[in-house]
Design an enzyme around this catalytic site. Structure first.
Site, PDB file in Angstrom:
ATOM      1  CB  SER A  91      -0.905  -0.015   1.221  1.00 40.80           C
ATOM      2  OG  SER A  91      -1.597   1.191   1.308  1.00 40.80           O
ATOM      3  N   GLY A 138       2.214   1.864  -3.422  1.00 38.68           N
ATOM      4  CA  GLY A 138       1.079   2.298  -4.258  1.00 38.68           C
ATOM      5  C   GLY A 138       0.718   3.750  -4.003  1.00 38.68           C
ATOM      6  NE  ARG A 139      -1.834   3.770   1.574  1.00 39.89           N
ATOM      7  CZ  ARG A 139      -2.711   3.897   2.556  1.00 39.89           C
ATOM      8  NH1 ARG A 139      -2.823   5.027   3.206  1.00 39.89           N
ATOM      9  NH2 ARG A 139      -3.459   2.884   2.900  1.00 39.89           N
ATOM     10  CG  ASP A 150       4.791 -20.517 -12.715  1.00 40.27           C
ATOM     11  OD1 ASP A 150       3.684 -20.886 -13.130  1.00 40.27           O
ATOM     12  OD2 ASP A 150       5.398 -19.530 -13.186  1.00 40.27           O
ATOM     13  CG  LEU A 204      10.603  -5.846  -8.659  1.00 42.22           C
ATOM     14  CD1 LEU A 204      11.133  -4.818  -7.667  1.00 42.22           C
ATOM     15  CD2 LEU A 204       9.479  -6.650  -8.038  1.00 42.22           C
ATOM     16  CD  GLU A 205       6.751  -7.436 -14.685  1.00 43.20           C
ATOM     17  OE1 GLU A 205       5.741  -7.168 -14.016  1.00 43.20           O
ATOM     18  OE2 GLU A 205       7.184  -8.587 -14.819  1.00 43.20           O
TER      19      GLU A 205
HETATM   20  N1  LIG Z   1       6.605  -9.851 -11.784  1.00 45.28           N
HETATM   21  C1  LIG Z   1       7.059 -11.090 -11.855  1.00 45.28           C
HETATM   22  C2  LIG Z   1       6.160 -12.164 -12.052  1.00 45.28           C
HETATM   23  C3  LIG Z   1       6.690 -13.453 -12.140  1.00 45.28           C
HETATM   24  N2  LIG Z   1       8.028 -13.647 -12.013  1.00 45.28           N
HETATM   25  C4  LIG Z   1       8.591 -14.987 -12.111  1.00 45.28           C
HETATM   26  C5  LIG Z   1       7.833 -16.007 -11.277  1.00 45.28           C
HETATM   27  C6  LIG Z   1       7.200 -16.913 -12.263  1.00 45.28           C
HETATM   28  O1  LIG Z   1       7.221 -18.256 -11.772  1.00 45.28           O
HETATM   29  C7  LIG Z   1       8.046 -16.744 -13.498  1.00 45.28           C
HETATM   30  C8  LIG Z   1       7.300 -16.964 -14.782  1.00 45.28           C
HETATM   31  O2  LIG Z   1       6.173 -16.135 -14.794  1.00 45.28           O
HETATM   32  P1  LIG Z   1       5.036 -16.363 -15.882  1.00 45.28           P
HETATM   33  O3  LIG Z   1       4.644 -17.809 -15.912  1.00 45.28           O
HETATM   34  O4  LIG Z   1       3.987 -15.339 -15.682  1.00 45.28           O
HETATM   35  O5  LIG Z   1       5.885 -15.989 -17.206  1.00 45.28           O
HETATM   36  P2  LIG Z   1       5.835 -16.536 -18.679  1.00 45.28           P
HETATM   37  O6  LIG Z   1       4.602 -17.360 -18.910  1.00 45.28           O
HETATM   38  O7  LIG Z   1       6.070 -15.389 -19.559  1.00 45.28           O
HETATM   39  O8  LIG Z   1       7.144 -17.450 -18.680  1.00 45.28           O
HETATM   40  P3  LIG Z   1       7.263 -19.043 -18.706  1.00 45.28           P
HETATM   41  O9  LIG Z   1       6.981 -19.433 -20.127  1.00 45.28           O
HETATM   42  O10 LIG Z   1       8.672 -19.343 -18.284  1.00 45.28           O
HETATM   43  O11 LIG Z   1       6.235 -19.576 -17.742  1.00 45.28           O
HETATM   44  O12 LIG Z   1       8.530 -15.407 -13.449  1.00 45.28           O
HETATM   45  C9  LIG Z   1       8.891 -12.574 -11.812  1.00 45.28           C
HETATM   46  O13 LIG Z   1      10.105 -12.759 -11.684  1.00 45.28           O
HETATM   47  N3  LIG Z   1       8.384 -11.321 -11.747  1.00 45.28           N
END
Ligand SMILES: Nc1ccn([C@H]2C[C@H](O)[C@@H](COP(=O)(O)OP(=O)(O)OP(=O)(O)O)O2)c(=O)n1
Length: 178
Positions: free
Chosen positions: A95, A98-99, A112, A121-122
């Protein structure tokens, strides 16, 4: 179902959840706080191509912090290396971040079962904001998985983001070959 603090601790003791570095004080009621690692990255090209391997440039966040600008996607990384062998880990914002208008993931928050790495991080922001290495940036929550897992992420031949990286990793969408 989301793991409580006590259950997260039990899983850490069993080794099915690994968080490194780990500090008990960052364990919340049902989450664990993760921190911004010192590396950020931006794409070299302004126009990205979902079929191409878009290259990134890494840089370090200086001591005095780094001012993120709206309109640019920054890739960041958690300070914490994590392994999750029996649950579905989710990365969420806080939070308090986000703020400040900071988003820490663009659409992908789910991890997974079997994911072993730092989290990329994006990062984007609503207005210019100074960020610092080591600041709290997000939290991990852990879901119970229903049913047996056939292929753990770290055993998947084509897992794109498993491994041990201390810097953010760019999109590997190009490997999907669509
Ligand atoms: N913001 C994020 C979200 C996820 N992950 C990591 C954890 C996940 O176990 C891995 C794969 O995420 P996704 O399954 O969403 O990604 P893709 O489907 O693009 O890749 P893959 O084909 O390897 O599953 O990336 C990450 O480092 N940062």
């Amino acid at each position: 179902m989301i793991l409580s603090d006590k259950r997260i601790l039990e899983e850490i003791e069993k080794g099915t959840i690994v968080i490194s570095p780990y500090d008990r004080k960052y364990l919340g009621t049902n989450s664990y706080d993760v921190h911004l690692g010192k590396y950020l990255a931006t794409y070299k090209d302004r126009i990205l191509d979902a079929r191409a391997h878009n290259e990134i440039e890494h840089f370090e966040i200086p001591e005095e912090g780094y001012v993120l600008q709206p309109g640019t996607l920054y890739l960041g990384v958690t300070l914490e290396y994590t392994e999750t062998h029996a649950h579905v880990p989710f990365l969420e914002g806080k939070s308090s971040t986000g703020r400040l208008g900071i988003d820490i993931h663009a659409t992908a928050g789910k991890g997974d079962v079997g994911f072993c790495n730092t989290w990329t991080l994006e990062i984007s922001c609503a207005q210019p904001v100074r960020v610092y290495a080591g600041m709290p940036i997000g939290q991990l929550i852990y879901f119970v998985v229903e049913g047996e897992v056939e292929t753990f992420y770290n055993k998947k031949g084509n897992a794109k983001y498993n491994g041990r990286t201390i810097k953010p990793v760019e999109s590997m969408m190009w490997k999907n070959q669509f």
